[in-house]
Each structure stands twice: as C-alpha cells, then as structure tokens.
Design a protein around this motif. Structure first.
Motif, PDB file in Angstrom:
ATOM      1  N   PRO A  80       0.817  -1.228   0.000  1.00 56.24           N
ATOM      2  CA  PRO A  80       0.000   0.000   0.000  1.00 56.24           C
ATOM      3  C   PRO A  80       0.848   1.274   0.000  1.00 56.24           C
ATOM      4  CG  PRO A  80      -0.921  -1.590   1.518  1.00 56.24           C
ATOM      5  CD  PRO A  80       0.384  -2.146   1.062  1.00 56.24           C
ATOM      6  N   GLN A  81       1.935   1.256   0.772  1.00 52.52           N
ATOM      7  CA  GLN A  81       2.854   2.404   0.806  1.00 52.52           C
ATOM      8  C   GLN A  81       3.481   2.630  -0.569  1.00 52.52           C
ATOM      9  OE1 GLN A  81       4.132   3.925   4.086  1.00 52.52           O
ATOM     10  NE2 GLN A  81       4.679   5.546   2.669  1.00 52.52           N
ATOM     11  N   MET A  82       3.849   1.525  -1.233  1.00 51.02           N
ATOM     12  CA  MET A  82       4.460   1.627  -2.557  1.00 51.02           C
ATOM     13  C   MET A  82       3.463   2.171  -3.587  1.00 51.02           C
ATOM     14  SD  MET A  82       6.057  -1.381  -4.945  1.00 51.02           S
ATOM     15  CE  MET A  82       4.431  -1.930  -5.454  1.00 51.02           C
ATOM     16  N   LEU A  83       2.228   1.675  -3.545  1.00 44.57           N
ATOM     17  CA  LEU A  83       1.208   2.141  -4.485  1.00 44.57           C
ATOM     18  C   LEU A  83       0.915   3.627  -4.283  1.00 44.57           C
ATOM     19  CD1 LEU A  83      -1.269  -0.890  -4.302  1.00 44.57           C
ATOM     20  CD2 LEU A  83       0.233  -0.303  -6.219  1.00 44.57           C
ATOM     21  N   SER A  84       0.847   4.034  -3.011  1.00 46.11           N
ATOM     22  CA  SER A  84       0.623   5.444  -2.703  1.00 46.11           C
ATOM     23  C   SER A  84       1.775   6.303  -3.228  1.00 46.11           C
ATOM     24  CB  SER A  84       0.472   5.609  -1.189  1.00 46.11           C
ATOM     25  OG  SER A  84       0.316   6.956  -0.851  1.00 46.11           O
ATOM     26  N   GLY A  85       3.015   5.762  -3.129  1.00 47.42           N
ATOM     27  CA  GLY A  85       4.186   6.483  -3.606  1.00 47.42           C
ATOM     28  C   GLY A  85       4.215   6.661  -5.113  1.00 47.42           C
ATOM     29  N   LEU A  86       3.569   5.740  -5.841  1.00 50.42           N
ATOM     30  CA  LEU A  86       3.512   5.864  -7.305  1.00 50.42           C
ATOM     31  C   LEU A  86       2.619   7.027  -7.729  1.00 50.42           C
ATOM     32  CD1 LEU A  86       3.296   2.087  -8.276  1.00 50.42           C
ATOM     33  CD2 LEU A  86       5.108   3.670  -8.963  1.00 50.42           C
ATOM     34  N   LEU A  87       1.589   7.322  -6.908  1.00 47.76           N
ATOM     35  CA  LEU A  87       0.694   8.437  -7.218  1.00 47.76           C
ATOM     36  C   LEU A  87       1.214   9.753  -6.659  1.00 47.76           C
ATOM     37  CD1 LEU A  87      -2.754   6.714  -6.493  1.00 47.76           C
ATOM     38  CD2 LEU A  87      -1.626   7.002  -8.712  1.00 47.76           C
ATOM     39  N   SER A  88       1.939   9.657  -5.535  1.00 50.67           N
ATOM     40  CA  SER A  88       2.438  10.871  -4.879  1.00 50.67           C
ATOM     41  C   SER A  88       3.921  10.695  -4.548  1.00 50.67           C
ATOM     42  CB  SER A  88       1.629  11.140  -3.604  1.00 50.67           C
ATOM     43  OG  SER A  88       2.153  12.246  -2.901  1.00 50.67           O
ATOM     44  N   PRO A  89       4.850  11.065  -5.454  1.00 51.46           N
ATOM     45  CA  PRO A  89       6.292  10.893  -5.223  1.00 51.46           C
ATOM     46  C   PRO A  89       6.764  11.697  -4.014  1.00 51.46           C
ATOM     47  CG  PRO A  89       5.828  11.428  -7.519  1.00 51.46           C
ATOM     48  CD  PRO A  89       4.563  11.666  -6.766  1.00 51.46           C
ATOM     49  N   HIS A  90       7.931  11.292  -3.485  1.00 52.13           N
ATOM     50  CA  HIS A  90       8.545  11.921  -2.311  1.00 52.13           C
ATOM     51  C   HIS A  90       7.578  11.956  -1.128  1.00 52.13           C
ATOM     52  CE1 HIS A  90      12.018  13.056  -4.701  1.00 52.13           C
ATOM     53  NE2 HIS A  90      11.206  13.560  -5.611  1.00 52.13           N
ATOM     54  N   GLN A  91       6.942  10.807  -0.917  1.00 48.22           N
ATOM     55  CA  GLN A  91       5.957  10.711   0.166  1.00 48.22           C
ATOM     56  C   GLN A  91       6.658  10.639   1.526  1.00 48.22           C
ATOM     57  OE1 GLN A  91       3.520   7.215   0.124  1.00 48.22           O
ATOM     58  NE2 GLN A  91       1.659   8.371   0.530  1.00 48.22           N
ATOM     59  N   PRO A  92       6.213  11.397   2.534  1.00 51.77           N
ATOM     60  CA  PRO A  92       6.870  11.365   3.850  1.00 51.77           C
ATOM     61  C   PRO A  92       6.367  10.203   4.705  1.00 51.77           C
ATOM     62  CG  PRO A  92       5.129  12.987   3.881  1.00 51.77           C
ATOM     63  CD  PRO A  92       5.146  12.421   2.482  1.00 51.77           C
ATOM     64  N   ILE A  93       7.205   9.808   5.667  1.00 47.69           N
ATOM     65  CA  ILE A  93       6.796   8.830   6.675  1.00 47.69           C
ATOM     66  C   ILE A  93       7.469   9.224   7.989  1.00 47.69           C
ATOM     67  CG2 ILE A  93       8.687   7.216   6.126  1.00 47.69           C
ATOM     68  CD1 ILE A  93       6.780   4.917   6.865  1.00 47.69           C
ATOM     69  N   ALA A  94       6.703   9.173   9.068  1.00 45.40           N
ATOM     70  CA  ALA A  94       7.257   9.519  10.378  1.00 45.40           C
ATOM     71  C   ALA A  94       8.298   8.488  10.797  1.00 45.40           C
ATOM     72  CB  ALA A  94       6.141   9.573  11.424  1.00 45.40           C
ATOM     73  N   LYS A  95       9.217   8.900  11.665  1.00 44.82           N
ATOM     74  CA  LYS A  95      10.270   8.007  12.119  1.00 44.82           C
ATOM     75  C   LYS A  95       9.676   6.755  12.770  1.00 44.82           C
ATOM     76  CE  LYS A  95      13.259   9.598  15.137  1.00 44.82           C
ATOM     77  NZ  LYS A  95      14.359  10.304  15.819  1.00 44.82           N
ATOM     78  N   GLN A  96       8.618   6.956  13.584  1.00 45.08           N
ATOM     79  CA  GLN A  96       7.974   5.822  14.251  1.00 45.08           C
ATOM     80  C   GLN A  96       7.306   4.898  13.242  1.00 45.08           C
ATOM     81  OE1 GLN A  96       7.644   8.977  14.997  1.00 45.08           O
ATOM     82  NE2 GLN A  96       7.998   9.329  17.196  1.00 45.08           N
ATOM     83  N   GLY A  97       6.689   5.518  12.205  1.00 44.85           N
ATOM     84  CA  GLY A  97       6.048   4.736  11.158  1.00 44.85           C
ATOM     85  C   GLY A  97       7.049   3.913  10.379  1.00 44.85           C
ATOM     86  N   CYS A  98       8.212   4.505  10.108  1.00 46.60           N
ATOM     87  CA  CYS A  98       9.268   3.800   9.387  1.00 46.60           C
ATOM     88  C   CYS A  98       9.772   2.621  10.213  1.00 46.60           C
ATOM     89  CB  CYS A  98      10.407   4.773   9.079  1.00 46.60           C
ATOM     90  SG  CYS A  98      11.674   4.089   7.993  1.00 46.60           S
ATOM     91  N   ALA A  99       9.944   2.838  11.525  1.00 47.75           N
ATOM     92  CA  ALA A  99      10.400   1.758  12.415  1.00 47.75           C
ATOM     93  C   ALA A  99       9.374   0.627  12.457  1.00 47.75           C
ATOM     94  CB  ALA A  99      10.642   2.294  13.820  1.00 47.75           C
ATOM     95  N   ALA A 100       8.085   0.975  12.523  1.00 53.97           N
ATOM     96  CA  ALA A 100       7.023  -0.029  12.563  1.00 53.97           C
ATOM     97  C   ALA A 100       6.994  -0.838  11.264  1.00 53.97           C
ATOM     98  CB  ALA A 100       5.672   0.641  12.800  1.00 53.97           C
ATOM     99  N   GLN A 101       7.116  -0.134  10.129  1.00 53.32           N
ATOM    100  CA  GLN A 101       7.113  -0.823   8.835  1.00 53.32           C
ATOM    101  C   GLN A 101       8.300  -1.781   8.719  1.00 53.32           C
ATOM    102  OE1 GLN A 101       8.177   1.230   5.104  1.00 53.32           O
ATOM    103  NE2 GLN A 101       6.169   0.617   4.312  1.00 53.32           N
ATOM    104  N   LEU A 102       9.478  -1.319   9.119  1.00 51.49           N
ATOM    105  CA  LEU A 102      10.674  -2.160   9.076  1.00 51.49           C
ATOM    106  C   LEU A 102      10.518  -3.373   9.981  1.00 51.49           C
ATOM    107  CD1 LEU A 102      13.612  -2.556   8.118  1.00 51.49           C
ATOM    108  CD2 LEU A 102      14.339  -1.109  10.020  1.00 51.49           C
ATOM    109  N   PHE A 103       9.923  -3.171  11.169  1.00 57.15           N
ATOM    110  CA  PHE A 103       9.733  -4.266  12.116  1.00 57.15           C
ATOM    111  C   PHE A 103       8.846  -5.363  11.522  1.00 57.15           C
ATOM    112  CE2 PHE A 103       7.298  -6.328  15.492  1.00 57.15           C
ATOM    113  CZ  PHE A 103       8.317  -6.780  16.311  1.00 57.15           C
ATOM    114  N   PHE A 104       7.689  -4.985  10.965  1.00 55.67           N
ATOM    115  CA  PHE A 104       6.770  -5.985  10.409  1.00 55.67           C
ATOM    116  C   PHE A 104       7.328  -6.622   9.140  1.00 55.67           C
ATOM    117  CE2 PHE A 104       3.654  -3.485  12.950  1.00 55.67           C
ATOM    118  CZ  PHE A 104       3.236  -4.518  13.753  1.00 55.67           C
ATOM    119  N   TYR A 105       8.026  -5.824   8.338  1.00 52.64           N
ATOM    120  CA  TYR A 105       8.655  -6.363   7.121  1.00 52.64           C
ATOM    121  C   TYR A 105       9.668  -7.459   7.489  1.00 52.64           C
ATOM    122  CZ  TYR A 105      12.355  -6.462   3.584  1.00 52.64           C
ATOM    123  OH  TYR A 105      13.334  -6.870   2.711  1.00 52.64           O
ATOM    124  N   LEU A 106      10.522  -7.195   8.472  1.00 52.88           N
ATOM    125  CA  LEU A 106      11.535  -8.167   8.886  1.00 52.88           C
ATOM    126  C   LEU A 106      10.888  -9.382   9.555  1.00 52.88           C
ATOM    127  CD1 LEU A 106      14.218  -5.743  10.348  1.00 52.88           C
ATOM    128  CD2 LEU A 106      14.463  -7.138   8.297  1.00 52.88           C
TER     129      LEU A 106
END
Length: 478
Positions: A80-106
């Motif tokens: 979903p993050q990737m699809l959103s990025g295709l419509l809106s380039p340079h999309q921001p993500i909060a530091k906590q959000g990035c940590a959460a995404q990395l945690f679930f991805y791993l």
C-alpha cells in the motif's frame, strides 16, 4: 559529556519511483495493484479452503495456510505504501512509522523463510519416514514449528530495528572512542593485594569444584540421570561464566588503569549475558525436573527422556544467545563519549553511562529483557516448588517427606541465592546504590554464586558424596 549541535530528524521522504515519468508510474500502479489484489484474493482463497475442507487438515496444508497468512501480512506492510508512492512521489513517513514498517517487514520476511523450511522438513518426514509421519508431525510439533518461526522473526526484527533506530538520527561530531579503561577497585587501593588473594582463592576453588562435579557425573553411571545431567551443564556454564569475568578482574587488581578495546568489551558483555541467562534457565529446567520426579514419579522416565533434556538445555542456551544479541545491539549501536567504566568488567549499566546520547530507550530495553530473563524463570521455579511442596505434604510417612525435601534442598538454596543476587543487581532503580555498593553486589554474583554451586552439591548432596567416595576408593587397574 559534550552537547553537540544537531538537527533532529522527525520524518523521512521516499524517493520511490521518482526517476520514472508519470506515464510509467501510472502503468506501474495498475500492474502492481492488479498483482496485489490477486495476491490477497489468492491467499484468502487458500486459507478459506484449507479451513473448510477437512481433507486438507494435514500438517502440509496447515503450514501452507500459515505461510499464506504471513505472506498477506508481509505484502500489507509494504505494497500500500508503494502504491501510494507511485501516485504521490517523495511521500513522507514519520520516524515511528518507518520503524514499525521495518519491524513488520523483517518479522514476516524471516517468518516466511522458516515456514518454508518447516514445509521442507514435513515433506522429508512424509517421504523418508512415512510410517512415523503422524507421530513425528503431530499437532504439538506443527504448532512448535510455527511458533518457532514467528519467534525467530520477532527476535531478529527486534534486534535489527533496535540496532538501526539506536543510531543517532542527527548530524553530530563526536570523538570516536576505541577503548575503555576499567576503574575497577580503585577506591579500595590499600586492600587490593588482600582482595586479589581472596578472589584468586575463591576462583581456583570454583574451577576445581565445577571440574570435579562434571568429572564425577561423567564417570559414575549412578549419576547418569536428568538431574545430574542438568547439574553438569550448569557447572560447565558457571565455569565459562567465571572465565569471562574473573581473570580480567584479578588482572585489574594488580595492573593500574587497565584498558579494553570496544570490540573486546562487546565480546565480554556478549558471553557474560549469554551464560548468565543460560544459568537462569538451566536452574528452571532443574526445577521442572524436580517437579516431575516428585509430582509425577511414575511418568518421570517418559517425560524426562534424553530428547527432552537436550531440548531444555538447547532452549536455555538459545534464550541466552537471543538476550545477549538484543542487549549488545542496544548498547553498542550508540556513540560513546566517556572512556572510564566504573566497574571491573563490561556490565550493561556502567557502559551505557558512557553514551553521548539519551539512553532512556536503552534503559527500557535493558529493564524489559532483564525482567523477562530473571522474573519468568524465577516464577516458573517457584510455581514448581509450590506444586512440589503441596505434593510432599500429602506423603503419609515423615521419612518419605524428609527424603523428598532432601532431593530439592540443594537446588532450592542455589535458586534463592542466584535469583536474589540477579534481582538486586538488575531490577533495582539506576541510582539507588553507590559505585562501591554496585561492585560488591557484582562480586556476589560473579565470585560467590558460581562457588555456591559445587559447595552445595558436594557438601549437601548424598549421591554426589557417595560418587566421590567411590571414585577415590576405586583401585587403579593392575
């Protein structure tokens, strides 16, 4: 401690597919969205069919359904993050959000790897051991495989995210610290020689006692039981534990301003944590062994077989390794400004005090890990003894009660002292004691506790004393 100027980073920006024109990004969006929907629907169909059709209620399809759920969670964390990025380039993500995404991805990425391994083992058993398939791949074994896969995923994700997010998110200039200096017993300057003689004597006694225990258990077949197997493993672990710390401490009593490299400090801390946690869970395994022996004597040989004993020892060591990896990743991923460790070895709190950055997150991680590896095994041991005591009190004869209590007395003494010292050292508030008080508490669990094990089990344990007498009185071959 220096206070460098820095600009705090609160969010990140994804570059994504910004190098592609909007026409290509639109095409990518349609293609990836289609594949994403097919993935979600396909996995949903697989899980639904396996749940509804009893013919598919087999280990292979159980693992497949778990893999489908894990793959779905894995894609939900990213696509979903990737699809959103295709419509809106340079999309921001909060530091906590990035940590959460990395945690679930791993977590789900690693979980998928080990689920595939479990499926491979399932196929191996089905083809190479078909007659024992239903026994080996029972429900309990399947649940263990799935839980183990998820546990490894969570553990590795915790280590990686902790390591990544403990790196300073600021552009700061620090003087690189490549080594530490131990303060040791600097406040006991006049008594260093006396302390050296006392600690060296206790250290030699500890090594000799543990070597004797391991040797006697190995050569005397009367001691080839689960309880003494765990005791030999505990003695081996205690010996390695003292080897990691005490020689460094003895050297520090003679040499002024002793140094250790950053890598050496991390290595010492790693083995110290691994072996200390291993000891905690070995004592838990010994408590469980006593519970089975007294509360379920008729099933003792079945429950405490060789495989179970090996699994308990391996589990204790694995938990120790995992706790050490998490702690080392937390402590040594931060920059250090100080060089003088207010201790005689690389313990967690004294090293963290040298950090240039705020250590609140590290302190929380340290407290959580310490609480889990101390309170959980301690709680399990005391539950075992509550059940043991309630069973012993039901024994009609006083002689039987005395004999049952005697089999547990040695272990109970070691447990109380071991967990008592560990709780005082690692579960108390940070600033409650002075440096000298902290060092005296550390001496208790690095010098006296390892010595307690051979002393208690040789002086109080009748079976070990009898084995020693047999070994001493044994005639050498002519």
């Amino acid at each position: 401690m220096p206070k460098p100027n820095a600009t705090a980073v609160t969010e990140f920006l994804f570059e994504g597919f910004s190098s592609f024109g909007w026409q290509h990004r639109l095409v990518f969006f349609v293609v990836f969205l289609t594949l994403y929907l097919l993935t979600l629907s396909g996995n949903a169909i697989i899980v639904s069919i396996i749940c509804m059709d009893r013919h598919l209620h087999t280990p292979m399809y159980f693992f497949l359904s778990m893999l489908s759920i894990s793959e779905t969670c894995y894609t939900v964390a990213i696509i979903p993050q990737m699809l959103s990025g295709l419509l809106s380039p340079h999309q921001p993500i909060a530091k906590q959000g990035c940590a959460a995404q990395l945690f679930f991805y791993l977590t789900f990425g690693i979980n998928n790897c080990f689920l595939l391994m479990a499926m491979g083992y399932d196929r191996y058993v089905a083809i190479c051991n078909p007659l024992r398939y239903s026994v080996i791949m029972g429900k309990e074994a399947c649940v263990r495989f799935v839980s183990g896969s998820l546990g490894i995923g969570l553990g590795m994700a915790t280590v990686q995210v902790t390591s990544t997010w403990n790196l300073s998110m600021k552009r700061e200039n620090y003087t690189v610290v490549s080594e530490f200096f131990f303060q040791g017993f600097s406040s006991f300057h006049e008594h260093k020689l006396t302390l050296f003689a006392i600690f060296l004597t206790l250290y030699v006694l500890t090594l000799a006692g543990n070597v004797i225990i391991v040797t006697i258990i190995s050569i005397d077949h009367h001691l080839h039981t689960p309880m003494y197997f765990f005791l030999s493993m505990l003695s081996t672990s205690e010996t390695m534990y003292t080897l990691v710390i005490v020689p460094q401490m003895l050297s520090g009593l003679i040499v002024q301003s002793q140094s250790i490299s950053l890598a050496g400090c991390a290595t010492q801390m790693f083995f110290f944590i691994t072996l200390a946690v291993n000891n905690c869970f070995l004592l838990t395994a010994m408590g469980y062994d006593r519970y089975v022996a007294i509360c379920k004597p008729l099933r003792y040989t079945v429950i405490m077989n060789r495989r179970v004993c090996a699994q308990l020892v391996w589990g204790a060591c694995s938990i120790g390794l995992l706790a050490a990896i998490i702690q080392i990743s937390s402590v040594f991923s931060q920059p250090f400004c100080g060089k003088e460790v207010a201790h005689y070895f690389c313990d967690i709190r004294p090293v963290m005090k040298l950090s240039c950055v705020d250590t609140n997150l590290h302190d929380i991680i340290n407290f959580i890990v310490s609480s889990l590896v101390i309170l959980v095994p301690m709680g399990l041991v005391f539950i075992s003894y509550i059940l043991i005591i309630s069973t012993i009190l039901k024994i009609a004869s006083s002689e039987g009660q005395k004999k049952a209590f005697a089999t547990c007395a040695s272990h109970l003494i070691v447990v109380i002292v071991h967990y008592g010292c560990a709780s005082i050292a690692y579960l108390k508030p940070k600033s409650e004691n002075t440096k000298d008080q902290d060092q005296l508490i550390s001496v208790a669990y690095t010098i006296f506790t390892p010595l307690l094990n051979p002393v208690v089990y040789t002086l109080r344990n009748k079976e070990v004393k009898n084995a020693l007498h047999r070994a001493i009185s044994r005639k050498p071959p002519a």
